[in-house]
Design an enzyme around this catalytic site. Structure first.
Site, short mmCIF file in Angstrom:
data_model
loop_
_atom_site.label_atom_id
_atom_site.label_comp_id
_atom_site.label_asym_id
_atom_site.label_seq_id
_atom_site.Cartn_x
_atom_site.Cartn_y
_atom_site.Cartn_z
N ASP A 92 83.43 -21.57 -19.72
CA ASP A 92 83.62 -21.73 -21.17
C ASP A 92 84.00 -20.43 -21.87
OD1 ASP A 92 82.78 -24.44 -20.88
OD2 ASP A 92 80.71 -23.75 -20.91
N GLU A 93 84.69 -19.57 -21.16
CA GLU A 93 85.08 -18.28 -21.75
C GLU A 93 86.33 -18.42 -22.61
OE1 GLU A 93 84.94 -18.74 -18.42
OE2 GLU A 93 83.42 -17.41 -17.56
N GLY A 94 87.02 -19.55 -22.48
CA GLY A 94 88.29 -19.73 -23.21
C GLY A 94 89.49 -19.59 -22.27
N LYS A 95 89.28 -19.91 -20.98
CA LYS A 95 90.39 -19.85 -20.02
C LYS A 95 91.50 -20.81 -20.39
CE LYS A 95 87.54 -20.91 -16.78
NZ LYS A 95 86.29 -20.81 -17.55
N LYS B 40 92.51 -21.79 -23.35
CA LYS B 40 93.35 -21.23 -24.40
C LYS B 40 94.27 -20.14 -23.85
CE LYS B 40 93.91 -17.71 -27.46
NZ LYS B 40 93.63 -17.44 -28.85
N ASN C 97 84.31 -31.84 -13.71
CA ASN C 97 82.97 -31.57 -14.25
C ASN C 97 82.96 -30.61 -15.42
OD1 ASN C 97 83.86 -29.78 -12.22
ND2 ASN C 97 81.82 -29.00 -11.88
N HIS D 234 88.28 -27.85 -20.42
CA HIS D 234 88.93 -26.81 -21.21
C HIS D 234 89.25 -27.42 -22.57
CE1 HIS D 234 89.48 -24.25 -17.85
NE2 HIS D 234 90.37 -25.02 -17.26
N THR E 222 76.65 -32.39 -14.15
CA THR E 222 77.35 -33.28 -15.09
C THR E 222 77.55 -34.66 -14.46
OG1 THR E 222 79.51 -32.58 -14.28
CG2 THR E 222 78.61 -31.37 -16.16
N GLY F 137 79.04 -32.81 -24.11
CA GLY F 137 78.57 -32.66 -25.48
C GLY F 137 77.21 -31.97 -25.56
N ASP G 174 86.14 -13.25 -32.91
CA ASP G 174 86.06 -13.59 -34.34
C ASP G 174 84.71 -14.18 -34.72
OD1 ASP G 174 87.36 -15.57 -32.56
OD2 ASP G 174 87.12 -16.93 -34.25
#
Ligand code: GDP
Length: 424
Positions: free
Chosen positions: A12-15, A17, A37, A40, A127, A303, A334
């Site tokens: 969940d690091e933003g790969k 994006k 599982n 993104h 999951t 979720g 940010d």
């Protein structure tokens, strides 16, 4: 050129994006490990999408998306995902599925759920996408490879063999309904129909593409700390999350991976159980979770609220090292704009000694974080496009982290969109 986009942390690091952004200049995007599982989240001109199986490059019409041999291929999920994006106006993507990928069967998901149920309070927080049972079977050599769908004789024999073995566990360990080989055969026939048009020798395809000088991205799932060898075993995933595995899970020579872009988040979050040294709790965690990512830090697949923590230099330095990082993409910076002061974990105190090297799990569980507090910048940095324009304290934060982890931060992501990026 082949580039890998991988995670430094717990995922969940933003790969997604970063991959979506880099895919603009790429020809081929390859998923090389993991399954449905983890997800993104991608925000682009078509809207907001949560992808689980498709590579993050599917939104461009100039790219080809490859599901590599290393992936846990969940065929119904793949098709649902393709349908969802088409329904929302994205042009039909070009998709290739490796003939050597293996198939997640419905019983893999059942076994995943049964095992979590059996473990009760000691569960891994799976999951329940069938990933651990899938990879166990792959390495136990009782998995179904896509190529086998096209050998009817083999399939008919194999479903009997597999059911025999599974039914022992279903009956005696889990006390659950047993598998009927006939049903397994039917399930596989369904999958064959769905996947047939996309199947090819993707390693050969990539070999040609490399020769032609194509731009190829290998997109990782999760991050270093979830790697089965180098992560927080046993609270890890079941396939390697490292760029090095990209060579295997895509079928390209290791020396062709020229760049390893390691995505590292400006604070920490994790899902599932396991040691998490810089974890925070209560209101402090709730606020960061609420403001985090894009619309809060909640799992893209489940979720579930993610566990939150401050940036961990020890874990991230290790995370970047094990990836073989050439470039760090430092993301979601940010989000930290609301804080007066920002604690950063700079060391672990373990049995009275402070270390900056990431230990194996049994010691990690004893680690107490050593914090240094940096001043916040107290403003919104979204929309800024050059490094010089960032507030002084924000640049200090980036440069402090860069020095601690020891790898160059060449990209800073300051928003979820494709253009929210600052190159250094
Ligand atoms: P992945 O699995 O590594 O791709 O990460 P996820 O997609 O699960 O989580 C990243 C979340 O952060 C998503 O909701 C993204 O839209 C969001 N995101 C990515 N980069 C940034 C950023 O720089 N700033 C903000 N605010 N959100 C970001």
């Amino acid at each position: 050129m082949v580039k890998a986009v991988v995670g430094a942390n717990w995922g969940d690091e933003g790969k997604g994006k970063i991959t979506d952004m880099l895919a603009k200049e790429a020809d081929i995007i390859v998923r090389f490990q993991g399954g449905a599982n983890a997800g993104h989240t991608i925000i682009n001109d078509y809207g907001k999408f949560a992808l689980h199986t498709l590579p993050s490059g599917v939104f461009y019409d100039h790219t080809t998306s490859v599901i590599g041999n290393g992936v846990a291929l969940d065929i119904p999920v793949l098709f649902h995902e393709i349908q969802t994006i088409i329904d929302r106006g994205v042009p039909m993507p070009k998709i290739l599925v490796s003939d050597r990928a293996q198939i997640v069967m419905s019983y893999h998901k059942d076994f995943d759920a049964y095992e979590e149920e059996r473990l009760g309070g000691k569960s891994f927080g799976s999951t329940k996408s069938g990933i651990a049972p899938f990879y166990s079977d792959k390495y136990a050599k009782i998995g179904f490879q896509v190529s086998e769908l096209f050998d009817d004789e083999l399939l008919k024999e194999k479903v009997i063999r597999v059911a025999e073995q599974k039914n022992v566990l279903l009956k005696h360990l889990y006390q659950k309904p047993e598998l009927d080989p006939e049903d397994l055969y039917k399930e596989l026939q369904e999958y064959k129909k769905m996947v047939e048009p996309y199947v090819c020798d993707t390693a050969l395809y990539l070999h040609q593409a490399i020769k032609e000088g194509k731009e190829i991205l290998l997109e990782g799932q999760l991050g270093t700390l979830k790697d089965p060898d180098h992560g927080i075993y046993p609270m890890v995933t079941s396939s390697s999350t490292l760029a090095a595995f990209g060579a295997i899970g895509a079928g390209v020579p290791p020396y062709e991976i020229k760049k390893v872009i390691t995505v590292c988040k400006a604070y920490s979050s994790a899902v599932g159980a396991g040691a998490f040294v810089s974890e925070i709790f209560g209101d402090e965690a709730d606020e960061l979770r609420r403001r985090g990512g894009d619309g809060g830090e909640f799992g893209a697949t489940t979720g579930r609220p993610r566990r939150m923590g401050w940036f961990d230099c020890v874990a991230s330095k290790y995370g970047c090292r094990m990836q073989g990082t050439t470039d760090v993409a430092f993301t979601v910076l940010d989000v930290l704009g609301y804080l007066d002061e920002i604690p950063v974990c700079v060391g672990y105190e373990i049995q009275g000694e402070v270390t900056t090297e990431f230990p194996p799990t049994h010691l990690l569980e004893k680690a107490v974080p050593v914090y240094k507090t940096l001043p916040g910048w107290k403003c919104d940095i979204r929309g800024i496009r050059t490094y010089e324009e960032l507030p002084e304290n924000c640049k200090n934060y980036i440069e402090f982290v860069e020095k601690e982890i020891g790898y160059p931060i060449t990209m800073v992501s300051n928003g979820p969109g494709r253009d929210d990026i600052i190159y250094r």
